[in-house]
Design an enzyme around this catalytic site. Structure first.
Site: not given
Ligand code: DX5
Ligand code: ZN
Length: 228
Positions: A7, A32, A34, A36, A65, A67, A136, A174
């Protein structure tokens, strides 16, 4: 077969091309990403223009992903940017079935993500339509959080639901996936393993990723698999 999905949330955003190159070198089989929006989660990261740039830096599938609220409005833009897999949150979709169809219509693989408080059974009627389900194991929004142990039961339950109905979606996890937790998530049923801080937040990301993948591959089989 387990797969590592680094990620890039925990990578240096000024050097994302290096981050995805290191993800490849580490044995990662997808990246991956993320996304947001500051509404669905209390943090803001990146959007389609950045995905477009990352697309040029790697041939690996981009696992986006989302969010974000109202993901339907952005799915066409992620398709244009070159996303391969799109995971939308169950909690953010008013018409989840329609959103899944929209992702497919745009030529991408659909996934659904559930928060720690959401039951896996909520996905019962859409499971046959999915490329992956993401459990999650932290509350979404930040890297480097502590793994929530109840996620293990959810992974096992989802694996059983898949086996009982002879379905073929992939099971992704994740959040808080690191050396101490990776064997347990694999044993519980996860095969797509997202890791952010355990790869990028200290030491050499390539070495970190390789070690995580090794540990995942060595995770002992469950009892019922051993007798099979
Ligand atoms: C958190 C993200 C993850 C994040 C995980 O909301 O969806 O993908 O990168 O980070 P680690 O592996 O550090 O928990
Ligand atoms: Zn994620």
């Amino acid at each position: 077969m387990v797969q590592l999905l680094p990620s890039i949330l925990s990578a240096d955003f000024a050097h994302l091309a290096d981050a995805v190159r290191m993800a490849e070198e580490a044995g990662g089989t997808a990246v991956h990403v993320d996304v947001m929006d500051g509404h669905f989660v209390p943090n803001i990261t990146l959007g389609p223009p950045v995905v477009k740039s990352i697309r040029k830096a790697t041939k690996l599938p981009l696992d986006c992903h989302l969010m974000i609220e109202n993901p339907d409005a952005f799915i066409p833009m992620f398709a244009d940017a070159g996303a391969d897999w799109i995971g939308v949150h169950y909690e953010a979709c008013r018409h989840l079935h329609r959103t899944i169809e929209l992702i497919r219509e745009h030529g991408m693989e659909p996934g659904v993500v559930i928060n720690p408080a959401t039951r896996v059974d909520s996905l019962y009627y859409v499971l046959p339509l999915l490329h992956h389900v993401l459990i999650m194991s932290v509350n979404p929004g930040f890297g480097g959080q502590k793994f929530i142990p109840a996620s293990l039961e959810k992974l096992s339950r989802l694996r059983k639901m898949r086996a009982d109905r002879d379905l073929d979606f992939l099971i992704e996890v994740d959040g808080g996936v690191a050396h101490e937790t990776i064997a347990s998530v694999v044993q519980a049923g996860a095969e797509l393993l997202v890791a952010g801080s355990a790869v990028y937040s200290g030491g050499d990301p390539v070495k970190n990723g390789r070690e995580l993948l090794e540990a995942a591959k060595k995770a002992p089989a469950r009892a019922d698999e051993r007798v099979a």
